[in-house]
Design an enzyme around this catalytic site. Sequence first.
Site, PDB file in Angstrom:
ATOM      1  CG  HIS A   1      -2.090  -0.909   1.084  1.00 51.71           C
ATOM      2  ND1 HIS A   1      -3.280  -0.719   1.726  1.00 51.71           N
ATOM      3  CD2 HIS A   1      -2.244  -2.038   0.360  1.00 51.71           C
ATOM      4  CE1 HIS A   1      -4.122  -1.683   1.405  1.00 51.71           C
ATOM      5  NE2 HIS A   1      -3.519  -2.510   0.588  1.00 51.71           N
TER       6      HIS A   1
ATOM      7  CE  LYS B   1       3.701   3.727  13.652  1.00 48.88           C
ATOM      8  NZ  LYS B   1       3.628   3.188  12.295  1.00 48.88           N
TER       9      LYS B   1
ATOM     10  CE1 TYR C   1      -5.655   4.222   8.143  1.00 51.72           C
ATOM     11  CE2 TYR C   1      -6.411   4.238  10.419  1.00 51.72           C
ATOM     12  CZ  TYR C   1      -5.580   3.735   9.439  1.00 51.72           C
ATOM     13  OH  TYR C   1      -4.685   2.744   9.755  1.00 51.72           O
TER      14      TYR C   1
ATOM     15  CE1 TYR D   1      -1.750   4.134   9.148  1.00 53.63           C
ATOM     16  CE2 TYR D   1      -0.525   2.897   7.498  1.00 53.63           C
ATOM     17  CZ  TYR D   1      -1.652   3.058   8.288  1.00 53.63           C
ATOM     18  OH  TYR D   1      -2.675   2.145   8.216  1.00 53.63           O
TER      19      TYR D   1
ATOM     20  N   PRO E   1      -5.553   0.968  18.189  1.00 45.29           N
ATOM     21  CG  PRO E   1      -7.482  -0.147  17.493  1.00 45.29           C
ATOM     22  CD  PRO E   1      -6.861   0.510  18.693  1.00 45.29           C
TER      23      PRO E   1
HETATM   24  C1  PHB Z   1      -6.986  -3.833  10.306  1.00 43.45           C
HETATM   25  O1  PHB Z   1      -6.917  -4.159   9.117  1.00 43.45           O
HETATM   26  O2  PHB Z   1      -7.509  -4.559  11.148  1.00 43.45           O
HETATM   27  C2  PHB Z   1      -6.444  -2.524  10.725  1.00 43.45           C
HETATM   28  C3  PHB Z   1      -5.802  -1.717   9.810  1.00 43.45           C
HETATM   29  C4  PHB Z   1      -5.321  -0.486  10.187  1.00 43.45           C
HETATM   30  C5  PHB Z   1      -5.484  -0.059  11.489  1.00 43.45           C
HETATM   31  C6  PHB Z   1      -6.109  -0.864  12.416  1.00 43.45           C
HETATM   32  C7  PHB Z   1      -6.605  -2.102  12.040  1.00 43.45           C
HETATM   33  O3  PHB Z   1      -5.029   1.161  11.852  1.00 43.45           O
END
Ligand code: PHB
Length: 397
Positions: A77, A302, A206, A390, A298
């Site tokens: 990604h 990280k 997000y 990130y 989450p």
């Molecule tokens: C997930 O795919 O579960 C996931 C991805 C990014 C995040 C948190 C969880 O920041």
Amino acid sequence: MHISDSRTQVAIIGAGPAGLTLSHLLAAQGIDSVVVETRERDEIEGTIRAGILEQGTVDLLTSSGIDTRVLAEGTRHEGVELRFDGRGHRIDFTDLVGRSVWLYPQHEVLKDLIATRLSDNGRLHFGVSDVALDKVDTAEPEIAFTDRDGNRTRLRCDIVAGCDGSSGVSRNAFPEDVAQDHFRSYPFGWFGILTEAPPSAPELIYTHSERGFALISSRTPTVQRMYFQCDPQEAPADWSDARIWDELQTRVAGEDGFSLKEGRIFQRGVIPMRSYVRAPMRHGRLLLAGDAAHTVPPTGAKGLNLAMADVRVLAQALEGFFATREDRHLDAYGPTALRRVWRAQHFSYWMTSMLHTDPGAGAFDLQRQRGELDSLTSSRAGSTYLAEAYTGWPLSP
Ligand code: PHB
């Protein structure tokens, strides 16, 4: 009860990403270890977990001789989308920092690690119970555990590595007057689903909306992972599939007409959000790594990456220790690891507070958050900080 005796250099508690990677890195340096784990192998390999791997995590997996499928089966990604005010704003990692991340779920990382350790004749004990730590503040620590057949083993060692996560026994082996716990909880949780559907977007989204945060992620071309901010006490059983889809669609909706591809929901649950750091990370000959020492919300993806960064520092500290028997190598581990931990704590907290709606938030708070997101996405400097954090700061040498 009959107790058999055994010996190793490093007793590793926990066969998660931290424990297994540590055991692998130590073996490459000729240091012997034994890993004990309360869960069974099937359970570890079958639990679908998150998986955004930083560039440095992928580099560590691919350069240290782990037989990993991340490059063949993971998805690279090169950015993420921040969505607010009903529009998407892409943060282009490759353009901004020349780095990227990989979507490769944690249980796939674990399958690779377990297979590699077993083919290297690593000693792994799954399904153990009653793990106990003893004499960790002496030069001859030991752990004890009971295997699946009821046999108790006492394992003497030089070092105990506590890699058993946030509800493991290792962190409780610190005396109360030594342990400093830094803790923060958030007034919301994440309602997470797994759905049988094609991806709704090529990269993660997000979303900040008046109704709260949502995250659109993926597992495979046919299984998608999505979350929306909820009350931490929310009961998943109260939510029909239709209500879940309605909530998710409302949070991502906007003038560009974007919508999610829906499918059968086959798993749902509510995840608490918290930040936690244990300091110091070492007591005597017991050193903590990964979730045993810290938890991040989450939002910044990280958790797994911090665990991998910890054990990379720990493996080097132990290499120095076994070469010289000098404690200064053990002393250096915690402070080195904690520097990255606190940067990641800040990043995860910042992403969380920027994107979520506090239960008591008013119009000012909402507009302020939009202002922050606007500053970030319209500024190369702002976007670069997000991209840098990130994709992950470089691992210390
Ligand atoms: C997930 O795919 O579960 C996931 C991805 C990014 C995040 C948190 C969880 O920041």
